[in-house]
Design an enzyme around this catalytic site. Structure first.
Site, PDB file in Angstrom:
ATOM      1  N   ASP A   1       0.821  -1.207   0.000  1.00  0.00           N
ATOM      2  CA  ASP A   1       0.000   0.000   0.000  1.00  0.00           C
ATOM      3  C   ASP A   1       0.862   1.267   0.000  1.00  0.00           C
ATOM      4  O   ASP A   1       1.836   1.365   0.751  1.00  0.00           O
ATOM      5  CB  ASP A   1      -0.883   0.001   1.256  1.00  0.00           C
ATOM      6  CG  ASP A   1      -1.825   1.192   1.286  1.00  0.00           C
ATOM      7  OD1 ASP A   1      -2.568   1.385   0.311  1.00  0.00           O
ATOM      8  OD2 ASP A   1      -1.796   1.960   2.264  1.00  0.00           O
TER       9      ASP A   1
ATOM     10  N   GLU B   1       1.230  -0.756  -5.328  1.00  0.00           N
ATOM     11  CA  GLU B   1       0.096   0.160  -5.441  1.00  0.00           C
ATOM     12  C   GLU B   1       0.674   1.570  -5.568  1.00  0.00           C
ATOM     13  O   GLU B   1       0.843   2.293  -4.596  1.00  0.00           O
ATOM     14  CB  GLU B   1      -0.818   0.059  -4.213  1.00  0.00           C
ATOM     15  CG  GLU B   1      -2.146   0.767  -4.394  1.00  0.00           C
ATOM     16  CD  GLU B   1      -2.244   2.143  -3.734  1.00  0.00           C
ATOM     17  OE1 GLU B   1      -3.076   2.947  -4.162  1.00  0.00           O
ATOM     18  OE2 GLU B   1      -1.481   2.410  -2.801  1.00  0.00           O
TER      19      GLU B   1
HETATM   20  C1  OTU Z   1      -3.964   3.829  -0.659  1.00  0.00           C
HETATM   21  O1  OTU Z   1      -4.288   4.777  -1.662  1.00  0.00           O
HETATM   22  C2  OTU Z   1      -5.224   3.011  -0.400  1.00  0.00           C
HETATM   23  O2  OTU Z   1      -5.614   2.360  -1.581  1.00  0.00           O
HETATM   24  C3  OTU Z   1      -6.287   3.906   0.136  1.00  0.00           C
HETATM   25  O3  OTU Z   1      -7.519   3.239   0.276  1.00  0.00           O
HETATM   26  C4  OTU Z   1      -5.814   4.471   1.445  1.00  0.00           C
HETATM   27  O4  OTU Z   1      -6.721   5.443   1.868  1.00  0.00           O
HETATM   28  C5  OTU Z   1      -4.431   5.095   1.348  1.00  0.00           C
HETATM   29  O5  OTU Z   1      -3.501   4.347   0.570  1.00  0.00           O
HETATM   30  C6  OTU Z   1      -3.830   5.174   2.723  1.00  0.00           C
HETATM   31  O6  OTU Z   1      -3.567   3.891   3.238  1.00  0.00           O
HETATM   32  O7  OTU Z   1      -4.167   8.225  -2.194  1.00  0.00           O
HETATM   33  O8  OTU Z   1      -6.680   7.853  -2.892  1.00  0.00           O
HETATM   34  O9  OTU Z   1      -0.398   5.982  -5.069  1.00  0.00           O
HETATM   35  O10 OTU Z   1      -3.053   7.049  -4.746  1.00  0.00           O
HETATM   36  O11 OTU Z   1      -1.456   5.150  -2.256  1.00  0.00           O
HETATM   37  C7  OTU Z   1      -5.908   6.735  -2.623  1.00  0.00           C
HETATM   38  C8  OTU Z   1      -0.749   6.993  -4.198  1.00  0.00           C
HETATM   39  C9  OTU Z   1      -4.503   7.071  -2.237  1.00  0.00           C
HETATM   40  C10 OTU Z   1      -2.154   6.969  -3.688  1.00  0.00           C
HETATM   41  C11 OTU Z   1      -2.512   5.735  -2.891  1.00  0.00           C
HETATM   42  C12 OTU Z   1      -3.553   5.975  -1.876  1.00  0.00           C
END
Ligand code: OTU
Length: 626
Positions: A277, A319
């Site tokens: 993540d 991700e």
């Molecule tokens: C991720 O997303 C997760 O998919 C989210 O659900 C979480 O809220 C977040 O991390 C924190 O844990 O900004 O709008 O690549 O796009 O990491 C989602 C950068 C997010 C971000 C991504 C983040």
């Protein structure tokens, strides 16, 4: 040098533990690489070698704790390193509570998933969280305890076993950029208790936060401005996402080691894919954007090497929802074997809004290829917002202004643009920069909610592209029955992504077999697409050859024996005879059966997704020699 360091540590381990020969073999193969990555980041600290030696000891302990059945799986996977490239892989994702109630509820759905053809299941974060807000599980209070309302850690291990027995690989998140503010590490850090006082980025006043914020991007401006949150006593903690998610301080090697232990404990539950993540954010450096810095890659490679030694059955999915050049930097068999494909995701939506999949065709041509052994995860939507992460340079080549085009796409998908069939909701709209992303279920965004006659065809097309372009296609569970969003969910007021995370739509699942219902039409179409994906070995792996249909409304590509032509418009389209001249005169329709005559070109109905077996008739029945 790293070999020599590994040899010294190996000798030291042998004097302290009785080591399994398989552990030693993997240690010899991968520890030098781990040492290199670790020391590249931490090498100039006086305690660097001691830390590395302690890490090696942690690996021995984790090896011993790893269940035998997983050691067996490790052996298998070592000889089958690209199991995740098979055409049999079809992914699905869901929130445990919302889709199935709890872990037992997920177990009860295994027959459904099998029947649908699912072989990979991403369950959204299910570990302990704070009371109140927890970002759908992405604020973790303990990596060792399952959220009590979902079940126990034993239930989770048992579910992983049952899934594996059913041919379904379990994917869980490794939320390793931050913990919840009430994780024991965080509570002790706030109290100034060593060693946890070095685990987070906590500063006595605004001096350093102000300095960092000069170059760092705002990620969740709806929650708090900038990247830091006040602790109430003058101190500030780094929180890239929500105020209750505190970023870990990987500048401290003990944090890396602590997270490695949590990672291996999650792996020991039987998880086969770890979704890494928010990868981009784990390393901060004053005067930089603190995203995707070189140390991020070294640390990911170090985590990867750790899995190769202790848990080789486990692969990583990156991700990184960022510029496509940056996405690509994470994809490597030594780093993340899998990656979300946010570019293809965004451009399918772009093509449907414009009716011209030109950016998508360009992306398939220049940004689809991957290093050997790595794969995309191709999705239509995830639990997150949809962001327009295409490269402005690419768009400019087609005469498209990136900034204006994003504004158009946001207007289109929020239904503010004339003629739009979409009913999405903006996410993190930033009036200062004009940025926004989009929330809403696939059905909301493609017109099903207001009964648009082409909605089912658009959903089919979008999922068809994900099923056909390669890697692992990923279904957002609920989408297969055209689930609508819930704008009245109380959580939406604080975070619009909750629009597309509604509870299981029982009535729609009940209509899945009814061809006269929307739910049934979507279900039948997606089920057939999954069956098609799994029936053709040509769809394994990632290799794809673009095919230029010379019609701006149509996307074209080939995968082995299959030629795919996708009409992104609500109008019939014609593919000229000369475009088809290199193809056989007759081809089999791999979706519908029957034959299509190609000599005079091809007619496509509105939103048609045509998949042609261009080897001529009957390759699959063995009449043509391979
Ligand atoms: C991720 O997303 C997760 O998919 C989210 O659900 C979480 O809220 C977040 O991390 C924190 O844990 O900004 O709008 O690549 O796009 O990491 C989602 C950068 C997010 C971000 C991504 C983040």
């Amino acid at each position: 040098m790293y070999e020599a360091i590994a040899a010294l540590i190996r000798a030291d381990l042998l004097s302290a533990y009785r080591l399994d020969p398989a552990f030693l073999r993997r240690f010899d193969a991968h520890f030098p690489r781990l040492a290199r990555e670790f020391l590249t980041v931490y090498g100039d600290r006086v305690d660097a070698l001691l830390q590395l030696r302690s890490l090696a000891g942690d690996l021995v302990v984790a090896w011993e704790e790893r269940p035998d059945e997983l050691h067996l799986l490790d052996n298998e996977r070592e000889h089958d390193t690209t199991w995740y490239a098979s055409e049999q892989m079809v992914g699905a994702m869901a929130y445990v509570d919302r889709w199935a109630g709890d872990l037992d509820g997920v177990r009860a759905q295994i027959p459904y998933l099998r029947d649908l053809g699912i072989s990979y299941l991403h369950l959204m974060p299910l570990f302990a969280v704070p009371d109140g807000d927890h970002d759908g599980g992405y604020a973790i209070s303990s990596y060792r305890d399952v959220r009590p309302d979902l079940g126990t850690t034993e239930d989770l291990a048992e579910l992983a076993r049952d899934l594996r027995a059913a041919g379904i690989s379990l994917c869980l998140d490794l939320v390793f950029n931050h913990t919840a503010h009430d994780h024991p590490w965080a509570l002790q850090a706030a109290d100034g208790v060593a060693p946890f006082d070095q685990y987070y980025w906590i500063f006595p006043d605004r001096t350093m936060p102000d300095a960092y914020e000069r170059t760092v991007r705002e990620i969740f401006p709806d929650d708090h401005p900038g990247s830091f949150v006040p602790l109430g006593d003058g101190r500030w903690a780094w929180a890239t996402f929500h105020r209750y998610q505190w970023d870990l301080r990987y500048a401290n090697p003990e944090v890396f080691r602590a997270m490695a232990r949590e990672m291996l404990s999650i792996a020991a539950l039987g998880v086969e894919v770890l979704r890494m993540d928010a990868v981009a954010f784990i390393w901060k450096e004053l005067g930089t954007p603190s995203e995707s810095l070189p140390q991020v890659h070294h640390l990911l490679r170090a985590f990867n090497a750790i899995c190769r030694i202790v848990a080789p059955a486990v692969v990583f999915k990156s991700e990184a929802i960022v510029h496509p050049d940056e996405v690509a930097t994470y994809i490597d068999t030594d780093e993340c074997q899998l990656s979300y494909n946010p570019l293809q995701m965004a451009l399918v939506w772009e093509g449907l809004a414009t009716t011209k999949p030109l950016l998508l065709q360009q992306a398939l041509t220049r940004r689809h290829a991957l290093p050997p052994g790595t794969q995309w995860v191709n999705y239509v939507r995830s639990h997150d917002d949809i962001g327009w992460t295409f490269a402005d340079e690419d768009a400019a080549e087609l005469g498209i202004d990136g900034h204006d085009h994003r504004r158009f796409l946001n207007a289109w998908y929020t239904g503010r643009h004339e003629g739009s069939w979409a009913r999405g909701v903006p996410f993190q709209e930033n009036p200062r920069t004009g940025d926004a992303r989009i929330s809403g279920t696939t059905a909301d965004l493609l017109g099903l909610v207001q009964g648009d006659p082409f909605a089912v065809d658009r959903i089919t097309l979008a999922y068809g592209i994900a099923m056909l372009t390669g890697g692992i296609p990923l279904l957002y569970l609920g989408d297969e029955v055209g689930q609508l969003g819930d704008p009245d969910d109380p959580l939406v007021a604080r975070d619009t992504r909750w629009v597309h995370r509604p509870p299981r739509p029982e009535e729609r699942y009940a209509q899945a077999g009814d061809p006269s219902a929307d739910a049934g039409r979507v279900y039948a179409a997606l089920r057939d697409l999954i069956a098609l994906r799994r029936a053709w070995p040509d769809l394994a792996g990632n290799a794809l050859t673009p095919f230029d249909p010379r019609n701006e409304h149509v996307l074209g590509f080939t995968r082995g024996h299959l030629l795919v032509l996708a009409n992104f418009s609500p109008w019939p389209q014609h593919i000229a005879a000369e475009v088809m001249s290199g193809q056989p005169k007759v081809a089999t329709d791999a979706r519908e059966g029957g034959t299509r005559y190609l000599r005079d070109g091809v007619e496509l109905t509105p939103y048609e997704l045509l998949v042609l077996d261009v080897t001529g008739a009957g390759w699959r029945s063995g009449s043509v020699d391979e």
